[in-house]
Design an enzyme around this catalytic site. Structure first.
Site, PDB file in Angstrom:
ATOM      1  N   VAL A   1       0.861  -1.111   0.240  1.00  7.70           N
ATOM      2  CA  VAL A   1      -0.154  -0.088  -0.078  1.00  7.70           C
ATOM      3  C   VAL A   1       0.980   1.184   0.032  1.00  7.70           C
ATOM      4  O   VAL A   1       0.322   2.370  -0.343  1.00  7.70           O
ATOM      5  CB  VAL A   1      -0.943  -0.055   1.344  1.00  7.70           C
ATOM      6  CG1 VAL A   1      -2.183  -0.834   1.066  1.00  7.70           C
ATOM      7  CG2 VAL A   1      -0.186  -0.068   2.494  1.00  7.70           C
TER       8      VAL A   1
ATOM      9  N   HIS B   1     -12.563  -4.194  20.427  1.00 10.83           N
ATOM     10  CA  HIS B   1     -13.081  -5.529  20.636  1.00 10.83           C
ATOM     11  C   HIS B   1     -13.828  -5.846  21.898  1.00 10.83           C
ATOM     12  O   HIS B   1     -14.643  -6.677  22.235  1.00 10.83           O
ATOM     13  CB  HIS B   1     -12.148  -6.685  20.456  1.00 10.83           C
ATOM     14  CG  HIS B   1     -10.989  -6.898  21.500  1.00 10.83           C
ATOM     15  ND1 HIS B   1      -9.971  -5.954  21.422  1.00 10.83           N
ATOM     16  CD2 HIS B   1     -10.958  -7.743  22.372  1.00 10.83           C
ATOM     17  CE1 HIS B   1      -9.047  -6.357  22.433  1.00 10.83           C
ATOM     18  NE2 HIS B   1      -9.445  -7.338  23.138  1.00 10.83           N
TER      19      HIS B   1
ATOM     20  N   HIS C   1      -9.857   0.995  25.835  1.00 11.89           N
ATOM     21  CA  HIS C   1     -10.572  -0.042  26.409  1.00 11.89           C
ATOM     22  C   HIS C   1     -11.296   0.476  27.770  1.00 11.89           C
ATOM     23  O   HIS C   1     -12.708   0.191  28.178  1.00 11.89           O
ATOM     24  CB  HIS C   1      -9.885  -1.292  26.726  1.00 11.89           C
ATOM     25  CG  HIS C   1      -9.224  -2.089  25.439  1.00 11.89           C
ATOM     26  ND1 HIS C   1     -10.030  -1.971  24.380  1.00 11.89           N
ATOM     27  CD2 HIS C   1      -8.132  -2.872  25.220  1.00 11.89           C
ATOM     28  CE1 HIS C   1      -9.339  -2.790  23.323  1.00 11.89           C
ATOM     29  NE2 HIS C   1      -8.141  -3.192  24.070  1.00 11.89           N
TER      30      HIS C   1
END
Length: 488
Positions: A97, A179, A241
């Site tokens: 990329v 997550h 988190h």
């Protein structure tokens, strides 16, 4: 939610993973996508296209996936037929990329397909990838982009990334993934709070004395040392988190479960977090760094002895802090946040300490902590425990603490999806509720940046703690000043 954020019915799906050869892709994303495929949660005609700089023919790529991803699928969920049909969905396209345009990738992607671009790369590449996707004509109203954390290393870099991605994708097409928000128990916390009338009247000061949020890891930095040393525990864990968990604990009831209704309330919490001054940074924060010790019954090396960690590094592997939310609901209630590597064991939990009665008939049983606690275990087990005082059998009024235990794993017979599987399904179906909005992310950095800068200004060096312990002594003193202690 605008129409651009919703899954377009009837269109085939191309899931394109940048960084498809990296640890995140092979250990988390591909196993999660296999589980989604196994249970029929991927739309018909799905293809999963991984990109990388390697010169791989498709057969060599599938052998790589067999070697690297298969071990992360639990045997009970594995069948040869499902695995073979899953492998049929996989493609590989060589792309550098930084050097290449994306014409080869555009040629491999189907015209008219619904595209999900998962950027499992360093955040420094997000701008380049999005610019080149747009130049290749791959961004349309049905496209979505998933951005992995950490999104920037401070407010300025986060704003820069958000601006660059926002040039090509509407906010409703951007999925900033954490997550932890996909964990069953975290999502169940919303139900616990807003689906049960028994708790809501108590969920405030002065009924709650304090809140503890701990995310402890038993492992060290391992192969992530190169990245981790430039980030540290504050950027890697606290800013995302732990703050997301804090928001769910502290938010006001949303008007609905629509994405913006939920995220509006989380944003209010972030904007109400009391900012740290230099004096409060010195008093109410603790940085630590693990040294040689014993973890998992074996001797392990200290952070400075780990491969790829610069000599004399001052990066913290542990943070504890005492925070306040300046609202009527949470006035004067301390929120104790703690995270670290090489700690006593792997454990993530939220502890709600309820205030003791204003007058007690049993004062001898209320020394050293609250009589009532709500303990929400996130990992390794998922459970919710309400700790109450009960009388011991026999004569006399002798009491001890007992737990009313909601074991979520035994209470429900249904399979419990892992966090990445659940969030990937949300992306495929166009559900934004459990993803961060741009203003959330930037508000989190606005709170975290002064702490990081303050440590530098004060010349704070991480306090040592032996691997296998629960952090430096100063973190225990942080709570002891308030007559509290960490709940292990």
């Amino acid at each position: 939610m605008t129409s651009s954020a919703q899954s377009a019915p009837g269109l085939p799906l191309d899931m394109i993973i940048f960084g498809g050869m990296g640890d995140l892709a092979v250990r988390k994303l591909l196993p999660a996508l296999y589980m989604a495929h196994l249970h029929g949660n991927l739309p018909p005609g799905t293809r999963i296209v991984s990109t990388g700089r390697q010169e791989f023919e498709r057969a060599a790529y599938l052998a790589f996936v067999e070697e690297k991803s298969r071990p992360f699928i639990v045997d009970a969920n594995f069948t040869d037929d499902a695995w073979r049909s899953f492998l049929q969905l996989l493609e590989f396209v060589r792309v550098d990329v930084q050097q290449d345009d994306l014409t080869a990738l555009a040629a491999a992607s189907r015209a008219g397909a619904e595209r999900v671009f998962y950027l499992a790369t360093a955040p420094s590449l997000f701008t380049t990838i999005c610019d080149k996707l747009a130049a290749a004509g791959m961004v349309d109203r049905n496209a979505r982009v998933v951005l992995e954390k950490p999104l920037g290393r401070d407010l300025a870099s986060a704003v820069e990334i958000n601006e660059a991605v926002g040039r090509h994708f509407a906010e409703s097409q951007i999925y900033r993934i954490d997550h932890y928000l996909g964990k069953e128990t975290v999502q169940n916390l919303m139900v616990l709070r807003f689906g049960n009338s028994i708790l809501e009247p108590l969920w405030r000061a002065p009924n709650i004395a304090s809140v503890q949020i701990t995310v402890a890891e038993e492992v060290g930095v391992g192969s992530r040392a190169g990245f981790y040393d430039s980030a540290g525990a504050m950027r890697d864990m606290v800013q995302n988190h732990l703050l997301q968990l804090l928001c769910i604990v502290a938010m006001e009831p949303p008007t609905s479960l629509a994405p913006d209704a939920v995220r509006d309330e989380k944003l209010k919490v972030l904007r109400s977090l009391r900012r740290f001054s230099l004096a409060s940074i010195a008093r109410d924060t603790v940085r630590g760094q693990y040294t040689r010790g014993v973890s998992g019954n074996q001797e392990v090396q200290g952070y400075l002895e780990e491969p790829n960690v610069p000599a004399g590094s001052g990066t913290e592997t542990f943070v504890a802090l005492r925070a306040f939310i300046d609202t009527w609901r949470w006035s004067k209630v301390p929120f104790y946040l703690r995270t670290g590597k090489r700690m006593g064991r792997r454990s993530s939990k939220i502890v709600i300490e309820f205030a003791n009665p204003p007058f007690s008939l049993f004062p001898e049983y209320q020394q050293g902590g609250a009589a009532n606690r709500l303990v929400i275990e996130l990992q390794p087990e998922e459970a919710i425990k309400l700790q109450l005082m009960a009388k011991e059998p026999g004569s006399g009024m002798h009491m001890q603490q007992v737990a009313l235990n909601l074991d979520l794993q035994s209470a429900f017979s249904q399979r419990r999806a892992e966090a990445y599987e659940r969030l990937l399904i949300d992306v495929v179906r166009g559900r934004l509720t459990h993803f961060m909005r741009r203003d959330e992310l930037e508000a989190a950095w606005e709170w975290a940046d002064p702490i990081i800068d303050g440590w530098s200004t004060l010349g704070e060096h991480p306090r040592p703690y032996a691997a296998g312990t629960w952090g430096p002594p100063e973190s225990f003193a942080l709570l002891a000043r308030d007559g509290a202690s960490w709940v292990e």
